[in-house]
Scaffold this motif. Structure first.
Motif, PDB file in Angstrom:
ATOM      1  N   GLY A   1      -0.465   8.442   2.946  1.00 39.21           N
ATOM      2  CA  GLY A   1       0.559   7.430   1.453  1.00 39.21           C
ATOM      3  C   GLY A   1       0.552   7.825   0.469  1.00 39.21           C
ATOM      4  N   GLU A   2      -0.592   8.993   0.007  1.00 43.23           N
ATOM      5  CA  GLU A   2      -0.974   9.182  -1.286  1.00 43.23           C
ATOM      6  C   GLU A   2       1.223  10.230  -1.071  1.00 43.23           C
ATOM      7  OE1 GLU A   2      -1.493   8.564  -4.035  1.00 43.23           O
ATOM      8  OE2 GLU A   2      -3.094   6.483  -3.934  1.00 43.23           O
ATOM      9  N   ASN A   3       0.059  11.394  -0.316  1.00 42.00           N
ATOM     10  CA  ASN A   3       1.178  12.472  -0.446  1.00 42.00           C
ATOM     11  C   ASN A   3       2.566  12.108  -0.215  1.00 42.00           C
ATOM     12  OD1 ASN A   3      -0.990  14.291  -0.981  1.00 42.00           O
ATOM     13  ND2 ASN A   3      -0.916  14.540   1.144  1.00 42.00           N
ATOM     14  N   SER A   4       2.849  10.622   0.564  1.00 39.80           N
ATOM     15  CA  SER A   4       4.954  10.496   0.502  1.00 39.80           C
ATOM     16  C   SER A   4       5.041  10.069  -0.425  1.00 39.80           C
ATOM     17  CB  SER A   4       4.761  10.078   1.813  1.00 39.80           C
ATOM     18  OG  SER A   4       3.732   8.120   1.490  1.00 39.80           O
ATOM     19  N   HIS A   5       3.957   8.797  -1.488  1.00 38.24           N
ATOM     20  CA  HIS A   5       4.574   8.576  -2.275  1.00 38.24           C
ATOM     21  C   HIS A   5       4.895   9.593  -3.710  1.00 38.24           C
ATOM     22  CE1 HIS A   5       3.216   4.845  -0.796  1.00 38.24           C
ATOM     23  NE2 HIS A   5       4.473   4.232  -2.037  1.00 38.24           N
TER      24      HIS A   5
ATOM     25  N   LEU B   1       4.941  11.419   6.142  1.00 40.57           N
ATOM     26  CA  LEU B   1       4.253  10.670   5.913  1.00 40.57           C
ATOM     27  C   LEU B   1       4.041   9.657   6.233  1.00 40.57           C
ATOM     28  CD1 LEU B   1       3.584  13.990   3.244  1.00 40.57           C
ATOM     29  CD2 LEU B   1       2.424  13.765   4.922  1.00 40.57           C
ATOM     30  N   MET B   2       5.273   9.290   4.834  1.00 42.94           N
ATOM     31  CA  MET B   2       5.046   7.524   5.089  1.00 42.94           C
ATOM     32  C   MET B   2       4.979   6.512   6.054  1.00 42.94           C
ATOM     33  SD  MET B   2       5.178   5.713   1.723  1.00 42.94           S
ATOM     34  CE  MET B   2       6.644   6.262   0.334  1.00 42.94           C
ATOM     35  N   GLN B   3       5.583   6.894   6.975  1.00 44.90           N
ATOM     36  CA  GLN B   3       5.087   6.473   8.239  1.00 44.90           C
ATOM     37  C   GLN B   3       4.002   6.501   8.969  1.00 44.90           C
ATOM     38  OE1 GLN B   3       8.644   4.598   9.431  1.00 44.90           O
ATOM     39  NE2 GLN B   3       6.896   3.657  10.275  1.00 44.90           N
TER      40      GLN B   3
ATOM     41  N   TYR C   1      -1.621  -1.633   2.599  1.00 49.72           N
ATOM     42  CA  TYR C   1       0.083  -1.724   4.046  1.00 49.72           C
ATOM     43  C   TYR C   1       1.217  -2.689   3.046  1.00 49.72           C
ATOM     44  CZ  TYR C   1       1.727  -3.006   8.053  1.00 49.72           C
ATOM     45  OH  TYR C   1       2.837  -3.730   9.153  1.00 49.72           O
ATOM     46  N   ALA C   2       1.708  -3.609   1.774  1.00 52.51           N
ATOM     47  CA  ALA C   2       2.212  -3.484   1.442  1.00 52.51           C
ATOM     48  C   ALA C   2       3.066  -2.580   0.423  1.00 52.51           C
ATOM     49  CB  ALA C   2       2.328  -5.147   0.748  1.00 52.51           C
ATOM     50  N   LEU C   3       1.828  -2.212   0.250  1.00 49.46           N
ATOM     51  CA  LEU C   3       2.381  -1.406  -0.745  1.00 49.46           C
ATOM     52  C   LEU C   3       3.113   0.411  -0.401  1.00 49.46           C
ATOM     53  CD1 LEU C   3      -0.201  -0.991  -3.327  1.00 49.46           C
ATOM     54  CD2 LEU C   3       1.911  -1.488  -3.890  1.00 49.46           C
ATOM     55  N   ASN C   4       2.180   0.688   0.866  1.00 47.56           N
ATOM     56  CA  ASN C   4       3.865   1.523   2.103  1.00 47.56           C
ATOM     57  C   ASN C   4       4.770   1.086   2.161  1.00 47.56           C
ATOM     58  OD1 ASN C   4       1.345   4.355   1.832  1.00 47.56           O
ATOM     59  ND2 ASN C   4      -0.146   2.818   1.391  1.00 47.56           N
ATOM     60  N   LEU C   5       4.698  -0.183   2.441  1.00 46.33           N
ATOM     61  CA  LEU C   5       6.336  -0.541   3.488  1.00 46.33           C
ATOM     62  C   LEU C   5       7.422  -0.724   2.369  1.00 46.33           C
ATOM     63  CD1 LEU C   5       4.531  -3.491   5.511  1.00 46.33           C
ATOM     64  CD2 LEU C   5       5.823  -2.038   6.520  1.00 46.33           C
ATOM     65  N   ILE C   6       6.833  -0.982   0.953  1.00 42.91           N
ATOM     66  CA  ILE C   6       7.783  -0.700   0.202  1.00 42.91           C
ATOM     67  C   ILE C   6       8.040   0.191  -0.451  1.00 42.91           C
ATOM     68  CG2 ILE C   6       7.918  -1.436  -1.786  1.00 42.91           C
ATOM     69  CD1 ILE C   6       5.643  -3.254  -2.050  1.00 42.91           C
ATOM     70  N   GLY C   7       6.830   1.562  -0.341  1.00 37.64           N
ATOM     71  CA  GLY C   7       7.252   2.987  -0.246  1.00 37.64           C
ATOM     72  C   GLY C   7       8.750   3.499   0.744  1.00 37.64           C
ATOM     73  N   MET C   8       8.407   2.470   1.834  1.00 40.08           N
ATOM     74  CA  MET C   8       9.371   3.494   3.384  1.00 40.08           C
ATOM     75  C   MET C   8      10.595   2.400   2.821  1.00 40.08           C
ATOM     76  SD  MET C   8       8.426   4.990   5.520  1.00 40.08           S
ATOM     77  CE  MET C   8       9.395   5.104   7.367  1.00 40.08           C
TER      78      MET C   8
ATOM     79  N   THR D   1      16.258  15.724  -0.184  1.00 39.43           N
ATOM     80  CA  THR D   1      15.309  16.633   0.493  1.00 39.43           C
ATOM     81  C   THR D   1      14.308  16.361  -0.068  1.00 39.43           C
ATOM     82  OG1 THR D   1      17.124  18.526   0.100  1.00 39.43           O
ATOM     83  CG2 THR D   1      14.419  19.576   0.068  1.00 39.43           C
ATOM     84  N   TYR D   2      13.349  15.588  -1.189  1.00 39.22           N
ATOM     85  CA  TYR D   2      12.245  15.195  -0.877  1.00 39.22           C
ATOM     86  C   TYR D   2      11.713  14.004  -0.385  1.00 39.22           C
ATOM     87  CZ  TYR D   2      11.773  18.868  -4.554  1.00 39.22           C
ATOM     88  OH  TYR D   2      11.267  19.981  -4.527  1.00 39.22           O
ATOM     89  N   ALA D   3      13.015  13.343  -0.204  1.00 43.33           N
ATOM     90  CA  ALA D   3      12.770  11.719   0.597  1.00 43.33           C
ATOM     91  C   ALA D   3      12.710  12.345   1.740  1.00 43.33           C
ATOM     92  CB  ALA D   3      14.060  10.802   0.302  1.00 43.33           C
ATOM     93  N   SER D   4      13.211  13.360   2.424  1.00 40.03           N
ATOM     94  CA  SER D   4      12.664  13.699   4.034  1.00 40.03           C
ATOM     95  C   SER D   4      11.659  14.319   3.820  1.00 40.03           C
ATOM     96  CB  SER D   4      13.410  15.085   3.954  1.00 40.03           C
ATOM     97  OG  SER D   4      13.444  16.147   3.652  1.00 40.03           O
ATOM     98  N   LEU D   5      10.641  14.908   3.097  1.00 39.60           N
ATOM     99  CA  LEU D   5       9.579  14.650   3.230  1.00 39.60           C
ATOM    100  C   LEU D   5       8.608  13.679   2.962  1.00 39.60           C
ATOM    101  CD1 LEU D   5       9.403  17.723   1.079  1.00 39.60           C
ATOM    102  CD2 LEU D   5       9.128  18.425   3.090  1.00 39.60           C
TER     103      LEU D   5
END
Length: 496
Positions: A374-378, A400-402, A418-425, A392-396
């Protein structure tokens, strides 16, 4: 709502003839895009969150502020917080052309004496004030956020060895030094702190914040009694963990200056406990707050201070977390090379955690494989925004976020993450111009958000929906999402 109660007018304000329009406040107001009515609603809502229920602002009051009227506290601090969040940077009271209330250094500053007795006194004073003001339903005099050198330089003294206590007389017998705290009672305090941390992860900062502050105040009472040296150190460790948790919960519900004060006091207590890994963790929480407030330079300074101070004693899991925070800071500074290096270091160091012989302390056990992803995807997601919505960075970020979302979906103990990473996605799919998928993730996040009391989660959902409306406002899925947000997470919802 009536603005004629006089509750938010200025004391001894200038006469009408002497007043001049507040050009600084007007400039920030115009750039915010808010109407006078919207700013009034935001002020009232934040005042209710802080317990200042007497505040009742309307458009005519906002107009008078723009015309040069200086409002009473806590209005200037509320305006500072609202504009800071709007623009993603620290906007001080002075930046808004308003007068800040004069405060005692022990209340307003972070440059505090690094001594045990004064740390206990300040923890006791601040936790008691927090509890009393909350019970009275009024915030009272607000705190000021510190940033830049005024924050970093005092924190650097964490690494300066404290003076050795003089021993002019022989150590008294253990029986004479023994306080009323038994070993089972100390163990109960430690286990209660673990329980509070679990509640925070499951339910958000709004549900148990006052209970944590109350427990912290009880521990400061124990620290003022005679105890054996080993017990005193353990009590300082408990106080540091509770103060950090009180700060984290305050951060989660939007009380940013209060959060910073608790973090600073927690760092002082960790120093008295002689626990440098815990100190590094507290500094990482402060770093995360600075990223949230749009101060990545300060965040990087804090995390480097944490790494330097614990480089020879922190576990691989703790070091991995610090590298992940370093990556977040570099991402928000727009430095992709250093960000990618820190991401790799976080991943490599996390791989060493299984070989670590000693058990990790409870405060770092949250940093699981899911948190790492989660942290690295953010970090990559933040890079994408800084780089002008780079695909490009969104594809990286996406794989990880998934992975983080999938892991958190099976983890009932960390619902806020869980909620914060759903928002991240949801934000990643907006960057990839996939609004339908973004809307689905935002909808899922709303379902979790109703179960946790976290203003941070609610605010991020609202910002994500605002972005979706701005970019894809005519899409049916986005319209439905906006309507659902208005029903399930209305702007009038209050953080506790």
């Amino acid at each position: 709502m009536s603005g004629n109660s006089g509750s938010d007018t200025s004391a001894g304000s200038a006469t009408h003839a002497d007043k001049r329009p507040n050009e600084l406040l007007t400039s920030w107001f115009v750039r915010s895009g808010w109407s006078k009515g919207e700013l009034a609603r935001q002020v009232n809502r934040r005042a209710r969150q802080l317990g200042a229920n007497h505040i009742s602002t309307d458009t005519s009051r906002v107009r008078r502020w723009l015309d040069g009227e200086n409002p009473r506290e806590p209005i200037p601090r509320i305006l500072s917080e609202l504009f800071s969040e709007r623009f993603g940077c620290v906007v001080s009271v002075e930046d808004l052309g308003l007068r800040a209330a004069r405060q005692a250094p022990s209340v307003s500053g972070v440059d505090l004496p690094w001594t045990g007795p004064q740390t206990v006194a300040l923890l006791s004073e601040f936790s008691r004030s927090d509890l009393m003001l909350a019970r009275r339903g009024f915030l009272g005099t607000s705190l000021a956020l510190s940033a830049g050198p005024s924050l970093i330089e005092p924190m650097q003294r964490w690494l300066v060895p404290g003076p050795a206590a003089p021993r002019s007389e022989p150590e008294p017998p253990a029986q004479a030094r023994r306080g009323r705290l038994s070993r089972p009672e100390l163990e109960l305090l430690e286990s209660t702190t673990v329980m509070f941390r679990q509640w925070d992860a499951q339910c958000g900062g709004g549900l148990r914040r006052k209970a944590v502050v109350g427990q912290l105040h009880e521990v400061t009472d124990l620290l003022q009694e005679p105890q054996p040296d080993s017990t005193t150190r353990k009590l300082f460790k408990v106080a540091a963990e509770l103060a950090e948790l009180a700060g984290w919960m305050s951060y989660d519900v939007g009380l940013q200056p209060t959060a910073q004060k608790y973090f600073v006091l927690a760092l002082h207590a960790a120093k008295e406990a002689g626990d440098r890994p815990l100190g590094s963790y507290i500094l990482s929480s402060m770093s995360r707050q600075m990223i949230h407030l749009g101060r990545p330079d300060d965040a990087l300074e804090l995390v480097h201070l944490a790494q330097y101070g614990s480089r020879d004693c922190a576990s691989p899991r703790t070091q991995s977390m610090l590298y992940a925070m370093e990556a977040r800071a570099y991402a928000n500074m727009g430095q992709p090379g250093k960000c990618k290096r820190a991401v790799r270091m976080a991943e490599d160091t996390f791989g060493e955690a299984e070989e670590w012989d000693e058990p990790d302390p409870d405060w770092i056990r949250f940093f699981s494989e899911a948190e790492l992803y989660g942290e690295n995807s953010h970090s990559y997601r933040d890079l994408a925004y800084v780089a002008g919505r780079s695909p490009t960075y969104a594809s990286l970020a996406e794989p990880l976020m998934q992975r983080a979302v999938n892991l958190f979906a099976a983890d009932s103990e960390h619902q806020r993450s869980y909620a914060l990473n759903l928002i991240g996605m949801a934000t990643v799919h907006l960057l990839q111009r996939e609004p339908e998928r973004s809307a689905q993730y935002a909808t899922d996040a709303m379902t979790i958000a109703k179960k946790v009391r976290s203003e941070r989660v609610n605010t991020r959902i609202r910002k994500t929906v605002d972005t979706a409306v701005r970019d894809f406002g005519d899409l049916r899925e986005v319209v439905d999402l906006t309507e659902r947000l208005a029903v399930e997470l209305p702007e009038t919802a209050e953080a506790v």
